[in-house]
Scaffold this motif. Structure first.
Motif, mmCIF file in Angstrom:
data_model
loop_
_atom_site.group_PDB
_atom_site.id
_atom_site.type_symbol
_atom_site.label_atom_id
_atom_site.label_comp_id
_atom_site.label_asym_id
_atom_site.label_seq_id
_atom_site.Cartn_x
_atom_site.Cartn_y
_atom_site.Cartn_z
ATOM 1 N N ALA A 153 -1.512 48.527 -29.441
ATOM 2 C CA ALA A 153 -1.391 48.737 -30.890
ATOM 3 C C ALA A 153 -0.739 50.081 -31.188
ATOM 4 N N ARG A 154 -1.112 51.114 -30.419
ATOM 5 C CA ARG A 154 -0.500 52.432 -30.635
ATOM 6 C C ARG A 154 1.001 52.389 -30.344
ATOM 7 N N LEU A 155 1.381 51.652 -29.304
ATOM 8 C CA LEU A 155 2.809 51.527 -28.992
ATOM 9 C C LEU A 155 3.554 50.824 -30.127
ATOM 10 N N ILE A 156 2.961 49.739 -30.637
ATOM 11 C CA ILE A 156 3.599 49.019 -31.740
ATOM 12 C C ILE A 156 3.676 49.904 -32.979
ATOM 13 N N ASP A 157 2.615 50.676 -33.235
ATOM 14 C CA ASP A 157 2.630 51.567 -34.395
ATOM 15 C C ASP A 157 3.772 52.579 -34.281
ATOM 16 N N ASP A 158 3.975 53.110 -33.072
ATOM 17 C CA ASP A 158 5.080 54.055 -32.866
ATOM 18 C C ASP A 158 6.422 53.362 -33.102
ATOM 19 N N GLN A 159 6.545 52.135 -32.586
ATOM 20 C CA GLN A 159 7.783 51.383 -32.784
ATOM 21 C C GLN A 159 8.005 51.068 -34.257
ATOM 22 N N LEU A 160 6.902 50.772 -34.963
ATOM 23 C CA LEU A 160 7.010 50.472 -36.395
ATOM 24 C C LEU A 160 7.508 51.676 -37.180
ATOM 25 N N VAL A 161 7.005 52.848 -36.829
ATOM 26 C CA VAL A 161 7.454 54.064 -37.522
ATOM 27 C C VAL A 161 8.963 54.229 -37.341
ATOM 28 N N ARG A 162 9.419 54.051 -36.088
ATOM 29 C CA ARG A 162 10.857 54.208 -35.830
ATOM 30 C C ARG A 162 11.679 53.119 -36.534
ATOM 31 N N SER A 163 11.174 51.882 -36.467
ATOM 32 C CA SER A 163 11.917 50.775 -37.065
ATOM 33 C C SER A 163 11.950 50.871 -38.586
ATOM 34 N N ARG A 164 10.849 51.273 -39.189
ATOM 35 C CA ARG A 164 10.835 51.419 -40.653
ATOM 36 C C ARG A 164 11.735 52.566 -41.094
ATOM 37 N N THR A 165 11.757 53.635 -40.311
ATOM 38 C CA THR A 165 12.650 54.755 -40.623
ATOM 39 C C THR A 165 14.103 54.306 -40.533
ATOM 40 N N GLU A 166 14.420 53.545 -39.456
ATOM 41 C CA GLU A 166 15.774 53.027 -39.299
ATOM 42 C C GLU A 166 16.133 52.106 -40.457
ATOM 43 N N LEU A 167 15.183 51.242 -40.859
ATOM 44 C CA LEU A 167 15.445 50.328 -41.975
ATOM 45 C C LEU A 167 15.703 51.105 -43.261
ATOM 46 N N ASP A 168 14.909 52.128 -43.525
ATOM 47 C CA ASP A 168 15.121 52.944 -44.728
ATOM 48 C C ASP A 168 16.504 53.579 -44.719
ATOM 49 N N ASP A 169 16.905 54.093 -43.546
ATOM 50 C CA ASP A 169 18.219 54.731 -43.437
ATOM 51 C C ASP A 169 19.334 53.726 -43.702
ATOM 52 N N VAL A 170 19.219 52.540 -43.112
ATOM 53 C CA VAL A 170 20.259 51.521 -43.283
ATOM 54 C C VAL A 170 20.288 51.021 -44.722
ATOM 55 N N GLN A 171 19.124 50.896 -45.334
ATOM 56 C CA GLN A 171 19.084 50.449 -46.732
ATOM 57 C C GLN A 171 19.761 51.465 -47.654
ATOM 58 N N ARG A 172 19.621 52.746 -47.322
ATOM 59 C CA ARG A 172 20.343 53.759 -48.096
ATOM 60 C C ARG A 172 21.853 53.585 -47.900
ATOM 61 N N GLU A 173 22.252 53.250 -46.678
ATOM 62 C CA GLU A 173 23.672 52.992 -46.422
ATOM 63 C C GLU A 173 24.151 51.787 -47.223
ATOM 64 N N VAL A 174 23.306 50.756 -47.312
ATOM 65 C CA VAL A 174 23.668 49.566 -48.088
ATOM 66 C C VAL A 174 23.881 49.936 -49.549
ATOM 67 N N ARG A 175 22.952 50.721 -50.091
ATOM 68 C CA ARG A 175 23.079 51.119 -51.501
ATOM 69 C C ARG A 175 24.342 51.947 -51.727
ATOM 70 N N LYS A 176 24.648 52.827 -50.789
ATOM 71 C CA LYS A 176 25.862 53.649 -50.926
ATOM 72 C C LYS A 176 27.106 52.780 -50.823
ATOM 73 N N ALA A 177 27.105 51.860 -49.840
ATOM 74 C CA ALA A 177 28.266 50.985 -49.681
ATOM 75 C C ALA A 177 28.457 50.121 -50.921
ATOM 76 N N ASP A 178 27.371 49.610 -51.472
ATOM 77 C CA ASP A 178 27.441 48.791 -52.682
ATOM 78 C C ASP A 178 27.967 49.612 -53.853
ATOM 79 N N SER A 179 27.497 50.867 -53.937
ATOM 80 C CA SER A 179 27.965 51.753 -55.005
ATOM 81 C C SER A 179 29.448 52.046 -54.861
ATOM 82 N N ASP A 180 29.900 52.271 -53.607
ATOM 83 C CA ASP A 180 31.328 52.553 -53.385
ATOM 84 C C ASP A 180 32.184 51.362 -53.793
#
Length: 246
Positions: A44-71
């Motif tokens: 569970a601790r390993l998955i929690d660590d992976q979740l933190v990284r994956s959610r951070t990556e998702l947030d970053d990519v979603q910001r890229e999506v919003r910027k690309a859509d805005s452009d």
């Protein structure tokens, strides 16, 4: 105080109680559920660590999506304004020609930005899928951990109830044995793997399981009834019983 032979026999009762309590304590420490829980909690601790990284990556990519859509939207808006001016036919021929050139450039730029937007959206979709999969796995682990915790607590309750029942009479048994003999017993027990007193059964010490030699048997026969005997091999208190074979 009860008679010496009887209090030595009561010492065997005390030893039986302590042996069972030790067994219950060991069973409590080594429940299969504890090892299984430790394993699942580690996962569970390993998955929690992976979740933190994956959610951070998702947030970053979603910001890229919003910027690309805005452009893309900025280019679309500019093209819409230029098209409106061109359709209105206002301005000189040179101005209208420039607008037409700009519309061509904007169309090319919009296509490029839409390609970027599509690539970013695909990465966002993959990142979201990773997060969903990790969350599903974490949910399954959470359910398994909860079920094991229930099993563990039930096992603890059973062991604790038995320990309470077994250990309840111990103070009375210890009182029958007497403080002096209990003190010696406890000292030996601490140094002898939990066994401080052993019965002499058929000329064999039940503590070390060794048969006494003829000389030792003769010494025991000659010993007074109130003498506290010790096994020559394991040094535990040796208690004479009707089954000693003397």
């Amino acid at each position: 105080m009860i008679a010496e032979p009887n209090r030595q026999l009561r010492l065997l009762d005390l030893q039986a109680i302590d042996t069972r309590l030790d067994q219950l304590s060991h069973a409590r420490r080594t429940l299969p559920q504890l090892a299984a829980l430790a394993d699942l909690e580690g996962k569970a601790r390993l998955i929690d660590d992976q979740l933190v990284r994956s959610r951070t990556e998702l947030d970053d990519v979603q910001r890229e999506v919003r910027k690309a859509d805005s452009d893309v939207q900025l280019v679309r808006d500019r093209a819409a304004r230029d098209q409106a001016r061109l359709d209105a036919g206002t301005g000189s021929a040179k101005d209208l020609q420039a607008i037409q050139h700009e519309l061509t450039s904007l169309a090319r730029r919009q296509s490029e930005l839409e390609d970027v937007e599509l690539e970013v959206m695909e990465r966002a979709e993959a990142a979201e899928s990773d997060v969903n999969e990790l969350e599903r796995g974490r949910g399954e682990l959470t359910a398994r951990i909860a079920a094991l915790e229930v099993e563990r607590d039930q096992a603890f309750a059973r062991l604790d109830a038995e320990a309470a029942a077994i250990g309840g009479p111990r103070p009375h048994v210890a009182a029958d044995v007497g403080e002096d003999l209990v003190a010696l017993y406890e000292k030996i027990r601490a140094n002898s793997g939990g066994t401080g007193a052993a019965a002499l059964t058929q000329r064999r010490c039940t503590g070390c399981q060794l048969e006494l030699n003829a000389t030792d048997i003769q010494s025991i026969r000659a010993a007074a009834a109130d003498e506290v005997l010790r096994c020559e091999e394991c040094r535990r208190i040796l208690v004479r019983t009707p089954e000693s074979g003397l």
